[in-house]
Scaffold this active site. Structure first.
Site, short mmCIF file in Angstrom:
data_model
loop_
_atom_site.label_atom_id
_atom_site.label_comp_id
_atom_site.label_asym_id
_atom_site.label_seq_id
_atom_site.Cartn_x
_atom_site.Cartn_y
_atom_site.Cartn_z
N GLY A 282 -10.97 4.27 4.38
CA GLY A 282 -12.12 3.90 4.41
C GLY A 282 -12.92 3.52 5.80
N SER A 283 -11.89 3.56 6.82
CA SER A 283 -12.72 3.06 8.01
C SER A 283 -13.21 4.41 8.59
CB SER A 283 -11.53 2.33 8.95
OG SER A 283 -10.63 3.35 9.29
N ASN B 297 -10.12 0.32 1.48
CA ASN B 297 -8.91 0.47 2.18
C ASN B 297 -9.45 0.83 3.86
OD1 ASN B 297 -7.54 0.09 -0.25
ND2 ASN B 297 -5.88 1.60 0.45
N GLU C 77 -2.54 6.19 -8.10
CA GLU C 77 -3.43 7.23 -7.51
C GLU C 77 -3.18 8.68 -8.06
OE1 GLU C 77 -3.58 7.40 -3.16
OE2 GLU C 77 -4.14 9.52 -2.92
N HIS D 266 -7.49 9.86 5.24
CA HIS D 266 -6.96 8.94 6.07
C HIS D 266 -6.91 9.30 7.74
CE1 HIS D 266 -4.71 7.84 2.42
NE2 HIS D 266 -5.06 6.66 2.76
N GLY D 267 -7.09 8.23 8.32
CA GLY D 267 -6.92 8.51 9.81
C GLY D 267 -8.42 8.80 10.40
N PHE E 1 -8.20 0.79 7.95
CA PHE E 1 -7.23 0.47 9.00
C PHE E 1 -7.69 1.23 10.21
CE2 PHE E 1 -3.30 1.57 11.21
CZ PHE E 1 -2.89 0.62 11.69
N ASP F 84 1.10 -1.12 0.09
CA ASP F 84 0.03 -0.09 0.19
C ASP F 84 0.83 1.25 0.00
OD1 ASP F 84 -2.47 1.48 0.38
OD2 ASP F 84 -2.42 1.32 2.39
P1 13P Z 1 -7.65 4.31 7.19
O1 13P Z 1 -6.86 4.31 8.14
O2 13P Z 1 -8.27 5.91 7.20
O3 13P Z 1 -9.07 3.52 7.35
O4 13P Z 1 -7.35 4.50 5.95
C1 13P Z 1 -6.73 3.22 5.46
C2 13P Z 1 -5.94 3.49 4.10
O5 13P Z 1 -6.57 4.26 3.21
C3 13P Z 1 -4.81 3.06 3.87
O6 13P Z 1 -4.39 3.12 2.52
#
Ligand code: 13P
Length: 288
Positions: free
Chosen positions: A216-217, A236, A135, A186-187, A238, A83
């Protein structure tokens, strides 16, 4: 068993679902993700992010071989993916380990340079029979500083991926899927995600490749359903899995041993991953 993104996308396309791509920084992440994928009998993506090495969270040298071994032994197709690879040499290191898929992230580069470097990464990935994601567009972001939280998110399109540019990028580079910016970050989300669903559809129609949603989270299940309906095929995920693990381990009353934290964290992450994967694959309650 090992798979590439191209092995699993046709079925995702046919079923109009998304495949979860979960970042791996420890063994408990692997257990949580594979346990869920096997329980739901769905393919899954385990991803190692170059940024996690740079932030001293985990190393490719330690996690990569374990991810490969566990993926080979899994009863469902598992893509082992790099990634946000930013150096061609780092991408090659993952490919040499056997990773079946890589991402080259040149989104911070000027457009023509991103095209040129992505083409180089595509050639390299093809030599290893691996799939490749790239991207364009600036992901909105959040910065934590001494005075608190600064959001540089803009809910207008000037910041997001442009469909015409996306189409040109895919045609010139030949990538298998495209990470796009349409409102996710992200995050952690410090305010409600505000996603541009129409833009997802336009990007999907303009490029004709699966659209990848980063950050995505932390997004609502309702919003997942909408982006998937409009062409997102890889999500994605995390931060909120990681937070679920911390909450699970932190809720232990009086643990005596570290393994108790590890087990509780893994169980909590498994529940979080299962809830997300059920939604992505239409196996949640509303769809049963
Ligand atoms: P999050 O940690 O915001 O879910 O994003 C994960 C991500 O996009 C990894 O590439």
């Amino acid at each position: 068993m090992l798979a590439t993104l191209n092995d699993i996308y046709p079925d995702a396309q046919k079923r109009r679902i998304a495949v979860g791509a979960f970042n791996i920084v420890n063994f408990e992440n692997i257990l949580a993700v594979l346990e869920t994928a096997e329980k739901l009998n769905e393919p899954v993506i385990m991803a190692f992010a170059q940024t996690h090495e740079e932030n001293h969270i985990a190393t490719l040298d330690t996690m990569g071989p374990v991810m490969m071994l566990m993926a080979e032994q899994a009863k469902v197709p598992v893509v082992v993916h790099l990634d946000h690879g930013v150096n061609i040499s780092y991408i090659e290191k993952a490919l040499k380990m056997g990773f079946t898929s890589v991402m080259f992230d040149g989104s911070a580069l000027p457009y023509e340079e991103n095209v040129a470097k992505t083409k180089e990464a595509v050639k390299l990935a093809r030599a290893y029979h691996a799939s490749i994601e790239a991207e364009i567009g600036k992901m909105a972001g959040i910065t934590l500083n001494n005075s608190g939280i600064t959001e540089n998110r803009k809910s207008n399109r000037s910041n997001y991926t442009d469909p015409a540019e996306a189409a040109d990028f895919v045609a010139k580079t030949g990538v298998d899927c495209l990470a796009c910016s349409f409102g996710t970050v992200h995050g952690e989300y410090f305010s409600e995600p505000n996603l541009d669903f129409d833009l997802v559809k336009e990007l999907s129609e303009a490029t004709n490749v699966p659209i990848v949603m980063h950050g995505g989270s932390g997004v609502s299940h309702e919003d997942y359903k909408k982006v998937i309906a409009n062409g997102v095929r890889k999500i994605n995920y995390f931060t909120y899995m990681d937070k679920a693990g911390a909450a699970g381990a932190g809720a232990l009353k009086e643990p005596n041993y570290f393994h108790e934290y590890a087990q509780a964290g893994k169980d909590a992450m498994q529940k979080d991953v299962e809830s997300a994967m059920r939604c992505f694959t239409n196996k949640d309650e509303g769809s049963l």
